[in-house]
Design a protein around this motif. Structure first.
Motif, PDB file in Angstrom:
ATOM      1  N   SER A  30       7.333   0.651  -5.316  1.00 24.31           N
ATOM      2  CA  SER A  30       8.759   0.457  -5.578  1.00 24.31           C
ATOM      3  C   SER A  30       9.585   1.421  -4.730  1.00 24.31           C
ATOM      4  O   SER A  30       9.072   2.422  -4.209  1.00 24.31           O
ATOM      5  CB  SER A  30       9.053   0.710  -7.054  1.00 24.31           C
ATOM      6  OG  SER A  30       8.908   2.101  -7.350  1.00 24.31           O
ATOM      7  N   ARG A  46      15.602   1.973   1.541  1.00 24.41           N
ATOM      8  CA  ARG A  46      16.165   0.634   1.733  1.00 24.41           C
ATOM      9  C   ARG A  46      16.395   0.343   3.218  1.00 24.41           C
ATOM     10  O   ARG A  46      16.137  -0.763   3.693  1.00 24.41           O
ATOM     11  CB  ARG A  46      17.470   0.483   0.956  1.00 24.41           C
ATOM     12  CG  ARG A  46      17.283   0.455  -0.534  1.00 24.41           C
ATOM     13  CD  ARG A  46      18.631   0.376  -1.262  1.00 24.41           C
ATOM     14  NE  ARG A  46      18.507   0.724  -2.650  1.00 24.41           N
ATOM     15  CZ  ARG A  46      18.051  -0.084  -3.595  1.00 24.41           C
ATOM     16  NH1 ARG A  46      17.676  -1.300  -3.281  1.00 24.41           N
ATOM     17  NH2 ARG A  46      17.960   0.306  -4.851  1.00 24.41           N
ATOM     18  N   THR A  60      10.726  -9.207   1.242  1.00 25.70           N
ATOM     19  CA  THR A  60      11.166  -8.685  -0.042  1.00 25.70           C
ATOM     20  C   THR A  60      11.607  -9.856  -0.905  1.00 25.70           C
ATOM     21  O   THR A  60      12.455 -10.648  -0.499  1.00 25.70           O
ATOM     22  CB  THR A  60      12.317  -7.672   0.131  1.00 25.70           C
ATOM     23  OG1 THR A  60      11.855  -6.595   0.961  1.00 25.70           O
ATOM     24  CG2 THR A  60      12.770  -7.118  -1.221  1.00 25.70           C
ATOM     25  N   PRO A  62      13.284 -11.076  -4.453  1.00 20.26           N
ATOM     26  CA  PRO A  62      14.152 -10.559  -5.513  1.00 20.26           C
ATOM     27  C   PRO A  62      13.393 -10.346  -6.818  1.00 20.26           C
ATOM     28  O   PRO A  62      12.630 -11.220  -7.250  1.00 20.26           O
ATOM     29  CB  PRO A  62      15.215 -11.642  -5.663  1.00 20.26           C
ATOM     30  CG  PRO A  62      15.220 -12.358  -4.353  1.00 20.26           C
ATOM     31  CD  PRO A  62      13.793 -12.300  -3.859  1.00 20.26           C
ATOM     32  N   HIS A  63      13.567  -9.208  -7.422  1.00 20.07           N
ATOM     33  CA  HIS A  63      12.984  -8.836  -8.710  1.00 20.07           C
ATOM     34  C   HIS A  63      11.460  -8.777  -8.696  1.00 20.07           C
ATOM     35  O   HIS A  63      10.835  -8.706  -9.744  1.00 20.07           O
ATOM     36  CB  HIS A  63      13.441  -9.776  -9.831  1.00 20.07           C
ATOM     37  CG  HIS A  63      14.921  -9.927  -9.903  1.00 20.07           C
ATOM     38  ND1 HIS A  63      15.749  -8.912 -10.309  1.00 20.07           N
ATOM     39  CD2 HIS A  63      15.728 -10.957  -9.577  1.00 20.07           C
ATOM     40  CE1 HIS A  63      17.006  -9.317 -10.250  1.00 20.07           C
ATOM     41  NE2 HIS A  63      17.021 -10.557  -9.801  1.00 20.07           N
ATOM     42  N   LYS A  64      10.846  -8.831  -7.500  1.00 16.27           N
ATOM     43  CA  LYS A  64       9.385  -8.777  -7.416  1.00 16.27           C
ATOM     44  C   LYS A  64       8.898  -7.645  -6.524  1.00 16.27           C
ATOM     45  O   LYS A  64       7.824  -7.123  -6.729  1.00 16.27           O
ATOM     46  CB  LYS A  64       8.823 -10.103  -6.915  1.00 16.27           C
ATOM     47  CG  LYS A  64       9.059 -11.213  -7.903  1.00 16.27           C
ATOM     48  CD  LYS A  64       8.296 -12.444  -7.538  1.00 16.27           C
ATOM     49  CE  LYS A  64       8.652 -13.511  -8.536  1.00 16.27           C
ATOM     50  NZ  LYS A  64       7.536 -14.276  -8.973  1.00 16.27           N
ATOM     51  N   GLY A  65       9.659  -7.298  -5.492  1.00 13.95           N
ATOM     52  CA  GLY A  65       9.244  -6.218  -4.618  1.00 13.95           C
ATOM     53  C   GLY A  65       9.035  -6.668  -3.187  1.00 13.95           C
ATOM     54  O   GLY A  65       9.350  -7.791  -2.814  1.00 13.95           O
ATOM     55  N   SER A  66       8.466  -5.762  -2.403  1.00 13.56           N
ATOM     56  CA  SER A  66       8.221  -6.022  -0.986  1.00 13.56           C
ATOM     57  C   SER A  66       6.727  -6.164  -0.749  1.00 13.56           C
ATOM     58  O   SER A  66       5.920  -5.410  -1.300  1.00 13.56           O
ATOM     59  CB  SER A  66       8.774  -4.881  -0.134  1.00 13.56           C
ATOM     60  OG  SER A  66      10.182  -4.825  -0.251  1.00 13.56           O
TER      61      SER A  66
END
Length: 78
Positions: A30, A46, A60, A62-66
């Motif tokens: 994260s 970022r 990336t 959304p709401h899951k990560g990279s």
């Protein structure tokens, strides 16, 4: 020429990807954990992640990560 902190972080994450330490489809930690790991502010992370996205190394979600792009990347068709 001096290197910005976000460039250093992007270079180090890129090296981890290139070495296979973070494999294709692998999740990056994260933003908070990366900031702690590299000793920088979250906006620096970022910016580094944006650079890696622009270079086509990560995605990336959304709401899951990279995630590292590759054969097993989440979000890609089967």
């Amino acid at each position: 020429m001096a290197e910005y902190e976000w460039q250093r972080v992007a270079r180090e994450i890129s090296a981890d990807i290139d070495s296979g330490r973070i494999p294709p489809g692998g999740a990056l930690p994260s933003i908070v954990r990366l900031a702690e790991q590299y000793g920088v502010a979250d906006h620096t992370i970022r910016r580094a992640l944006r650079e890696l996205r622009e270079r086509g190394l990560i995605e990336t979600l959304p709401h899951k990560g990279s995630y590292v792009l590759g054969d097993e990347t989440p979000g890609q068709g089967v």
